[in-house]
Motif scaffolding. Structure first.
Motif, PDB file in Angstrom:
ATOM      1  N   GLU A 128       0.830  -1.213   0.000  1.00  0.00           N
ATOM      2  CA  GLU A 128       0.000   0.000   0.000  1.00  0.00           C
ATOM      3  C   GLU A 128       0.861   1.259   0.000  1.00  0.00           C
ATOM      4  O   GLU A 128       0.595   2.212  -0.741  1.00  0.00           O
ATOM      5  CB  GLU A 128      -0.930   0.003   1.211  1.00  0.00           C
ATOM      6  N   VAL A 181      -5.774 -12.238  -4.091  1.00  0.00           N
ATOM      7  CA  VAL A 181      -6.771 -11.323  -4.648  1.00  0.00           C
ATOM      8  C   VAL A 181      -6.621  -9.942  -4.022  1.00  0.00           C
ATOM      9  O   VAL A 181      -6.625  -8.921  -4.724  1.00  0.00           O
ATOM     10  CB  VAL A 181      -8.204 -11.882  -4.446  1.00  0.00           C
ATOM     11  N   GLU A 182      -6.458  -9.904  -2.687  1.00  0.00           N
ATOM     12  CA  GLU A 182      -6.291  -8.617  -2.003  1.00  0.00           C
ATOM     13  C   GLU A 182      -5.056  -7.871  -2.512  1.00  0.00           C
ATOM     14  O   GLU A 182      -5.115  -6.677  -2.800  1.00  0.00           O
ATOM     15  CB  GLU A 182      -6.165  -8.843  -0.488  1.00  0.00           C
ATOM     16  N   THR A 216      -3.499  -8.184  -5.376  1.00  0.00           N
ATOM     17  CA  THR A 216      -3.688  -7.748  -6.758  1.00  0.00           C
ATOM     18  C   THR A 216      -4.594  -6.510  -6.817  1.00  0.00           C
ATOM     19  O   THR A 216      -4.313  -5.571  -7.560  1.00  0.00           O
ATOM     20  CB  THR A 216      -4.293  -8.895  -7.601  1.00  0.00           C
ATOM     21  N   LYS A 217      -5.623  -6.490  -6.011  1.00  0.00           N
ATOM     22  CA  LYS A 217      -6.514  -5.325  -5.967  1.00  0.00           C
ATOM     23  C   LYS A 217      -5.777  -4.075  -5.468  1.00  0.00           C
ATOM     24  O   LYS A 217      -6.109  -2.968  -5.871  1.00  0.00           O
ATOM     25  CB  LYS A 217      -7.713  -5.599  -5.059  1.00  0.00           C
ATOM     26  N   LYS A 218      -4.788  -4.271  -4.616  1.00  0.00           N
ATOM     27  CA  LYS A 218      -4.045  -3.144  -4.061  1.00  0.00           C
ATOM     28  C   LYS A 218      -2.856  -2.708  -4.924  1.00  0.00           C
ATOM     29  O   LYS A 218      -2.117  -1.825  -4.548  1.00  0.00           O
ATOM     30  CB  LYS A 218      -3.596  -3.460  -2.641  1.00  0.00           C
TER      31      LYS A 218
END
Length: 100
Positions: A65, A89-90, A92-94
């Motif tokens: 982040e 998934v988390e 990649t989304k970030k």
């Protein structure tokens, strides 16, 4: 020469990955924690960042982040021996490019 930053709390992992990538002509920097990695990223432009998920104090998702706050163009591949689909998934989304 391409610069790669490896962030992992286990020196043996940094050493193993460094050995392979150095033999391929890459310039490697290793960091044992997220805070040191963030300091390096502020001062140096890397072509690739390999970032462990499980680390004490500041885990890889938190470091990811912060890296994305500096510059979303950073290419970050998350690495983990304990990863889950949800974590991948988390990440990649970030902003992670990939997850190994």
């Amino acid at each position: 020469m391409k610069k790669i930053l490896i962030v992992d709390d286990e020196q043996s992992i940094i050493d193993s990955i460094s050995m392979v990538l150095t033999s391929e002509g890459y310039e490697i920097t290793g960091c044992l924690n997220g805070l040191t990695a963030l300091q390096n990223i502020k001062n140096t432009e890397y072509d690739l960042i390999l970032l462990d998920i499980k680390m004490p104090k500041m885990d890889g998702i938190e470091v990811l982040e912060k890296i994305m706050e500096f510059d979303r163009k950073n290419v970050v591949i998350m690495i983990s021996g304990h990863g889950t689909i949800d974590t991948a998934v988390e990440a990649t989304k970030k902003g992670a490019y990939n997850f190994l």
